[in-house]
Design an enzyme around this catalytic site. Structure first.
Site, PDB file in Angstrom:
ATOM      1  N   ASN A   1      -4.537  -2.972   3.540  1.00  0.00           N
ATOM      2  CA  ASN A   1      -3.581  -2.880   2.418  1.00  0.00           C
ATOM      3  C   ASN A   1      -2.189  -3.173   2.978  1.00  0.00           C
ATOM      4  O   ASN A   1      -2.005  -3.400   4.180  1.00  0.00           O
ATOM      5  CB  ASN A   1      -3.664  -1.497   1.755  1.00  0.00           C
ATOM      6  CG  ASN A   1      -2.922  -1.454   0.428  1.00  0.00           C
ATOM      7  OD1 ASN A   1      -3.094  -2.331  -0.414  1.00  0.00           O
ATOM      8  ND2 ASN A   1      -2.068  -0.465   0.229  1.00  0.00           N
TER       9      ASN A   1
ATOM     10  N   ASP B   1      -6.378  -4.635  -0.325  1.00  0.00           N
ATOM     11  CA  ASP B   1      -6.510  -6.099  -0.363  1.00  0.00           C
ATOM     12  C   ASP B   1      -7.879  -6.534   0.120  1.00  0.00           C
ATOM     13  O   ASP B   1      -8.352  -7.605  -0.231  1.00  0.00           O
ATOM     14  CB  ASP B   1      -5.405  -6.745   0.464  1.00  0.00           C
ATOM     15  CG  ASP B   1      -4.070  -6.522  -0.242  1.00  0.00           C
ATOM     16  OD1 ASP B   1      -3.457  -5.458  -0.033  1.00  0.00           O
ATOM     17  OD2 ASP B   1      -3.685  -7.384  -1.057  1.00  0.00           O
TER      18      ASP B   1
HETATM   19  O1  MRU Z   1       1.626  -8.858  -0.592  1.00  0.00           O
HETATM   20  P1  MRU Z   1       1.228  -8.275  -1.919  1.00  0.00           P
HETATM   21  O2  MRU Z   1       2.371  -7.755  -2.713  1.00  0.00           O
HETATM   22  O3  MRU Z   1       0.342  -9.218  -2.709  1.00  0.00           O
HETATM   23  O4  MRU Z   1       0.332  -7.038  -1.507  1.00  0.00           O
HETATM   24  C1  MRU Z   1      -0.214  -6.233  -2.481  1.00  0.00           C
HETATM   25  C2  MRU Z   1      -0.855  -5.012  -1.973  1.00  0.00           C
HETATM   26  O5  MRU Z   1      -0.949  -4.796  -0.776  1.00  0.00           O
HETATM   27  C3  MRU Z   1      -1.457  -4.100  -2.966  1.00  0.00           C
HETATM   28  O6  MRU Z   1      -1.360  -2.769  -2.553  1.00  0.00           O
HETATM   29  C4  MRU Z   1      -2.924  -4.471  -3.073  1.00  0.00           C
HETATM   30  O7  MRU Z   1      -3.059  -5.825  -3.413  1.00  0.00           O
HETATM   31  C5  MRU Z   1      -3.658  -3.645  -4.036  1.00  0.00           C
HETATM   32  S1  MRU Z   1      -3.269  -4.200  -5.633  1.00  0.00           S
HETATM   33  C6  MRU Z   1      -4.028  -3.663  -6.887  1.00  0.00           C
END
Ligand code: MRU
Length: 371
Positions: free
Chosen positions: A253, A243
């Protein structure tokens, strides 16, 4: 045409509707039980879709925010409308930097323009951001494939553990962590994906759903099983998305990533064997060169009900929810954690692979070297 498919039909996760001032998305809160398409026709609907995680995953929320600005411009194209839209969308989720990156790009593109031209320009810029995301994820797949092919050669198979959903659903197409996995599968490598459930939001179920759509062999496991699977040699590599990657290579992440990185690293200690390689795949829009280290990354705290309430279907197939603990229980629900760069073997980006370090990142992105 999209590379990824739903019931065999090439599909992106978000697409603009011609002449309608609206976009459509796949409602990820309905999956894996139901495939449902939702229409977003205003700034507020786009913001709500991001907050409620109908769209989720760092690259996809960036693209949705860009389209959210286009939706706002269709309703009011003066400076105040633009700046209000950017602020509203920026406030939806704090950790994934792709959101702020996309909003900064929309603001830079639109603010100097005459208001009457902004709506059209906003649709075009949002579409460019979406198309670039697709191409970058495709490149991540290509570069990651080289890494995974080597690993498959060493191991005689490719048992990959992943966490959360960093597949096609988290981006516009292809995915980040799953792009090399899909590429390996297409290349005929004997790949099997170990999918971590990812409590409390269960994004692992999204990963299992999209792998099933593409026929990629996989097995779901409880988050707490990861240590055992890694320690006993069931896993050849871990690959996750991100993220936000700080300038020093620290990786934010989904909560639980850090424990997997630790378990992969500690295998060397516990089993007097090699550590399991831990890879992070992400595009440029996830790298925050202005953030010196993971300690400076804001960690989103989400609602306690995400732990309290389970969602699913009952025996008759009806959707329902179940409260599994009383409201009086204190709950903490951080949505992300930070994996120190030291625990990451390789970053996979659209420009190639590099060590998780300041020098590694600057070697791939020399234009970020200032002074
Ligand atoms: O809370 P989320 O579902 O939006 O979190 C997503 C993640 O942590 C993913 O692993 C991250 O965004 C990488 S996506 C290509």
């Amino acid at each position: 045409m999209a590379a990824m498919r739903v019931d065999g039909t090439p599909t992106r996760t978000i697409w603009p509707l011609a002449n309608a001032d609206a976009v459509e998305i796949i409602d990820q809160t309905a999956l894996p039980h139901e495939y449902r398409v939702l229409r977003l026709a205003s700034l507020e609907e786009a913001a709500q879709a991001i907050c409620s995680m109908q769209v989720r995953g760092a690259p996809l929320i960036g693209v949705t925010a860009a389209y959210g600005v286009a939706l706002a411009m269709a309703q009011g194209d003066d400076d105040a409308s633009l700046l209000t839209a950017v602020d509203r969308l920026a406030a939806t989720r704090p950790t994934a930097v792709n959101l702020r990156w996309a909003l900064a790009r929309m603001r830079r593109c639109l603010l100097p323009l005459a208001p009457s031209t902004r709506a059209e320009a906003a649709w075009q810029e949002a579409a460019r951001i979406a198309d670039e995301d697709v191409e970058q994820c495709r490149q991540i797949g290509k570069h990651g494939l080289q890494l995974l092919s080597r690993r498959a050669g060493e191991c005689g198979r490719l048992a990959i553990m992943t966490h959360c959903n960093a597949g096609w659903l988290a981006t516009v197409d292809h995915g980040t962590a799953l792009a090399p996995v899909y590429a390996a599968f297409e290349a005929g490598i004997d790949v099997h994906v170990w999918v971590s459930e990812t409590r409390p939001r269960n994004q692992g179920l999204l990963t299992a759903w999209e792998l099933a759509q593409h026929g990629v062999p996989h097995t779901l496991h409880a988050d707490n099983a990861a240590g055992l699977l890694l320690a006993r040699g069931d896993i050849d590599a871990v690959i996750v998305g991100a993220d936000r990657i700080a300038a020093n290579g620290d990786v934010a992440n989904k909560i639980g990533t850090y424990l997997k990185a630790l378990a992969a690293y500690l295998k060397a200690l516990a089993a007097a064997a090699a550590a399991v390689p831990f890879y992070v795949a992400a595009p440029r829009s996830t790298i925050d060169f202005s953030c010196p280290s993971g300690a400076a990354i804001p960690i989103e705290e989400r609602a306690a009900d995400e732990l309290r309430v389970m969602h699913g279907r009952d025996a008759a197939g009806a959707r329902g929810q179940l409260q599994q603990l009383p409201c009086s229980e204190a709950i903490v629900n951080p949505a992300f954690d930070v994996t120190p760069a030291k625990l990451v073997n390789t970053l996979i980006t659209e420009r190639g692979c590099c060590p998780a370090s300041h020098d590694g990142l600057l070697a791939l992105y020399p234009e970020e070297r200032h002074g």
